[in-house]
Scaffold this active site. Structure first.
Site, mmCIF file in Angstrom:
data_model
loop_
_atom_site.group_PDB
_atom_site.id
_atom_site.type_symbol
_atom_site.label_atom_id
_atom_site.label_comp_id
_atom_site.label_asym_id
_atom_site.label_seq_id
_atom_site.Cartn_x
_atom_site.Cartn_y
_atom_site.Cartn_z
ATOM 1 N N HIS A 115 -10.015 -1.889 -8.064
ATOM 2 C CA HIS A 115 -10.017 -0.812 -7.054
ATOM 3 C C HIS A 115 -9.265 0.438 -7.507
ATOM 4 O O HIS A 115 -9.817 1.534 -7.487
ATOM 5 C CB HIS A 115 -9.434 -1.371 -5.749
ATOM 6 N N ASP A 123 0.856 -1.202 0.000
ATOM 7 C CA ASP A 123 0.000 0.000 0.000
ATOM 8 C C ASP A 123 0.883 1.239 0.000
ATOM 9 O O ASP A 123 2.106 1.157 0.089
ATOM 10 C CB ASP A 123 -0.923 -0.028 1.232
HETATM 11 FE FE1 N7H Z 1 -7.563 1.917 -1.458
HETATM 12 N N1 N7H Z 1 -6.314 -2.757 -1.104
HETATM 13 O O1 N7H Z 1 -5.541 -3.345 -0.424
HETATM 14 O O2 N7H Z 1 -6.968 -3.338 -1.951
HETATM 15 N N2 N7H Z 1 -5.945 0.844 -2.081
HETATM 16 N N3 N7H Z 1 -8.005 0.454 -0.145
HETATM 17 N N4 N7H Z 1 -9.063 3.077 -0.688
HETATM 18 N N5 N7H Z 1 -7.001 3.466 -2.621
HETATM 19 C C1 N7H Z 1 -4.968 1.305 -2.941
HETATM 20 O O3 N7H Z 1 -1.708 2.787 -4.990
HETATM 21 C C2 N7H Z 1 -7.460 -0.829 -0.066
HETATM 22 C C3 N7H Z 1 -9.889 2.760 0.350
HETATM 23 C C4 N7H Z 1 -7.690 4.664 -2.767
HETATM 24 O O4 N7H Z 1 -3.599 6.722 -7.063
HETATM 25 C C5 N7H Z 1 -4.026 0.262 -3.187
HETATM 26 O O5 N7H Z 1 -1.000 3.213 -2.972
HETATM 27 C C6 N7H Z 1 -8.084 -1.542 1.032
HETATM 28 C C7 N7H Z 1 -10.906 3.763 0.505
HETATM 29 C C8 N7H Z 1 -6.965 5.534 -3.670
HETATM 30 O O6 N7H Z 1 -3.727 4.956 -8.341
HETATM 31 C C9 N7H Z 1 -4.429 -0.829 -2.472
HETATM 32 C C10 N7H Z 1 -8.987 -0.672 1.605
HETATM 33 C C11 N7H Z 1 -10.672 4.717 -0.480
HETATM 34 C C12 N7H Z 1 -5.837 4.827 -4.049
HETATM 35 C C13 N7H Z 1 -5.657 -0.475 -1.771
HETATM 36 C C14 N7H Z 1 -8.946 0.559 0.863
HETATM 37 C C15 N7H Z 1 -9.497 4.279 -1.196
HETATM 38 C C16 N7H Z 1 -5.888 3.540 -3.380
HETATM 39 C C17 N7H Z 1 -2.803 0.330 -4.099
HETATM 40 C C18 N7H Z 1 -9.899 -0.883 2.771
HETATM 41 C C19 N7H Z 1 -11.419 5.968 -0.793
HETATM 42 C C20 N7H Z 1 -4.737 5.311 -4.982
HETATM 43 C C21 N7H Z 1 -1.641 1.019 -3.420
HETATM 44 C C22 N7H Z 1 -9.716 -1.765 3.701
HETATM 45 C C23 N7H Z 1 -12.726 6.066 -0.807
HETATM 46 C C24 N7H Z 1 -5.065 5.005 -6.422
HETATM 47 C C25 N7H Z 1 -1.436 2.442 -3.838
HETATM 48 C C26 N7H Z 1 -4.038 5.603 -7.344
HETATM 49 C C27 N7H Z 1 -4.923 2.552 -3.514
HETATM 50 C C28 N7H Z 1 -6.470 -1.317 -0.970
HETATM 51 C C29 N7H Z 1 -9.750 1.635 1.159
HETATM 52 C C30 N7H Z 1 -8.898 4.982 -2.209
HETATM 53 C C31 N7H Z 1 -3.684 -2.174 -2.478
HETATM 54 C C32 N7H Z 1 -7.840 -2.964 1.472
HETATM 55 C C33 N7H Z 1 -12.018 3.781 1.557
HETATM 56 C C34 N7H Z 1 -7.379 6.937 -4.098
#
Ligand code: N7H
Length: 484
Positions: A336, A188
């Site tokens: 996602h 992450d």
């Molecule tokens: Fe997410 N995951 O493990 O699947 N997220 N996220 N997220 N997320 C990102 O690019 C995850 C949540 C964003 O700029 C990565 O840094 C999990 C919420 C945004 O390309 C992974 C949960 C919201 C990005 C996960 C969760 C977001 C992002 C890739 C909850 C907003 C950047 C790592 C438990 C409403 C996208 C990375 C970009 C990336 C996961 C929550 C948003 C692996 C498990 C609630 C904007």
């Protein structure tokens, strides 16, 4: 275009733009019991210790130097930041509190917010979180749980009876090789918006509007008050500064907190079963749901096989767009990272850049125990994000992207095969009442093919169990208008 922009890093709290360094973080949610005493004790005991973005940057420089010299890099740096809910602001500055962001005013536990975001009802949130009014939150960070706990106790002792702790919980990074990965196993904190005025472009001549390669630079007013924001029609041009209800909001930011429980054994079992049915590797199916492999390598650059060195390489792991991936061959529209930040894949990139957030969360809860085939211990992500409009940024992403099966719209299947309904974000998309969700094309048609597949997800593996909205004031507002 203006190339230099001075950000007042001494004034901005450290978690907002640059992120407090954290291996452990204690979230202490409190009620102000004696406003006058609270202001006095905060002024005398707490506020001089609030960590600024400048201080965090200085610490980072020291760490980088140590690393270069091959010295120990885990330093006992600790951080303290503080935010207030709308109730806390009323306690501190009176009932004629300013007209602030409508979502902030409503709050995360308001019926309308819950209905709009398809959040589970407050009655299913963790016990105690809503046992009393929450006025504020302290974020206390450090290198390990025991140090953070002793800093927390010291802070609480100094504030005495002026506040009451309503709820507190510690998050920490995962151990060993899982460090930096969230509980489903994905690396992450790879992609964050670049902030104009913070990092220098790594290739100033060829890519003056990017920080690291692929990291679009945004105007800081999207995240901190008092600076220009994004232009509504141009992703690069300077836009107007978001309106501040009072001058002291300058250098402040809104924070969204969500305690998101992750059902890890259930997620793993689901992925293994569905992958077998689809005839694909479970790691690959999980990557199709997220848009990155567990190593962090993006599907856009590694569509069929993981490329672990790519995942950890900051110069490459974000250097891609989605617009050239016609027909979601490399990465599903619903994955996602494609849902929550579609990059250049909509009619207007300028519009997409007005719905960005800075994320600053940390995992919580123990590792899955041997034999834990159904979740027995609460674990997940203390999700935190910063913005200057909760409505236009966090809530927009959750409601209009993740929870909206029709986003991204207007996509066609190859060979005039009809229009695509991308489906829900399989990680955070929510339907009312936790009903089943679908996502389109879990099985890849890469480099060619037209096999039609749908992933039906009967339950959510990420479940909201507490939430609140805060304003993180500037350091001088904390020492001045809010505590005088
Ligand atoms: Fe997410 N995951 O493990 O699947 N997220 N996220 N997220 N997320 C990102 O690019 C995850 C949540 C964003 O700029 C990565 O840094 C999990 C919420 C945004 O390309 C992974 C949960 C919201 C990005 C996960 C969760 C977001 C992002 C890739 C909850 C907003 C950047 C790592 C438990 C409403 C996208 C990375 C970009 C990336 C996961 C929550 C948003 C692996 C498990 C609630 C904007």
């Amino acid at each position: 275009m203006r190339q230099s922009l001075l950000l007042d890093l001494e004034e901005i709290q450290g978690d907002v733009l640059v992120g407090l360094p954290k291996r452990a973080e204690n979230f202490i949610f409190f009620k102000i019991t004696h406003p006058a005493l609270c202001m006095k004790s905060m002024k005398q005991n707490g506020l001089f210790r609030v960590t600024s973005a400048q201080r965090v940057n200085n610490q980072k420089v020291i760490l980088q130097r140590r690393k270069k010299l091959g010295q120990r890099t885990i330093e006992p740096f600790w951080g303290l930041n503080v935010g207030f809910t709308k109730n806390g602001m009323t306690e501190l500055i009176g009932a004629e509190r300013l007209t602030l962001d409508p979502s902030f005013k409503r709050g995360a536990d308001h019926r309308d917010t819950i209905e709009m975001l398809n959040d589970p009802p407050c009655s299913s949130w963790v016990g105690n979180f809503l046992s009393d009014r929450i006025d504020g939150v302290f974020l206390i960070t450090g290198p390990d749980r025991s140090l953070v706990m002793s800093y927390s106790n010291e802070l609480l002792r100094s504030l005495g009876a002026s506040i009451k702790v309503v709820y507190s919980e510690m998050g920490d990074t995962r151990p060993g090789s899982a460090h930096g990965h969230e509980h489903f196993g994905f690396l992450d904190n790879i992609s964050q918006p670049g902030i104009r005025g913070l990092p220098r472009p790594s290739q100033p001549t060829y890519r003056p509007n990017e920080g690291l390669p692929g990291q679009d630079l945004l105007w800081p007013g999207e995240f901190v008050f008092g600076y220009p924001g994004q232009h509504p029609d141009d992703p690069v041009k300077e836009g107007p500064s978001p309106r501040m209800a009072a001058p002291w909001m300058r250098n402040g930011s809104y924070m969204v907190f969500r305690r998101l429980e992750q059902k890890v054994p259930e997620f793993r079992r689901f992925v293994a079963e569905r992958a077998a049915r689809l005839g694909m590797d479970p790691q690959f199916l999980a990557a199709r749901m997220v848009g990155r492999w567990r190593s962090g390598a993006p599907l856009e650059l590694a569509p069929l096989r993981d490329a672990p060195t790519l995942g950890g390489d900051d110069n490459r792991n974000n250097d891609f767009e989605f617009g050239d991936d016609r027909f979601q061959r490399k990465c599903p529209y619903a994955a996602h990272i494609r849902k929550v930040y579609p990059r250049d894949d909509t009619a207007s990139e300028a519009e997409v850049q007005r719905h960005r957030i800075i994320r600053a969360g940390i995992p919580f809860g123990p590792e899955v125990a041997p034999g834990e085939t159904t979740t027995e211990h609460s674990r997940g992500l203390m999700f935190v994000c910063y913005q200057t409009s909760i409505e236009r940024q966090f809530e927009y992403i959750q409601k209009n992207y993740a929870n909206n099966p029709d986003f991204v719209s207007g996509k066609e299947r190859p060979n005039r095969g009809g229009m695509v309904t991308p489906g829900f974000d399989p990680i955070i998309g929510q339907v009312s009442g936790n009903g089943a969700r679908e996502m389109d094309e879990p099985f890849p048609n890469y480099p060619a093919g037209s096999r039609r597949t749908t992933l039906t997800i009967p339950e959510q593996f990420v479940k909201l169990t507490a939430a609140a909205y805060f304003f993180m004031p500037s350091i001088s507002a904390l020492r001045g208008v809010l505590t005088s």
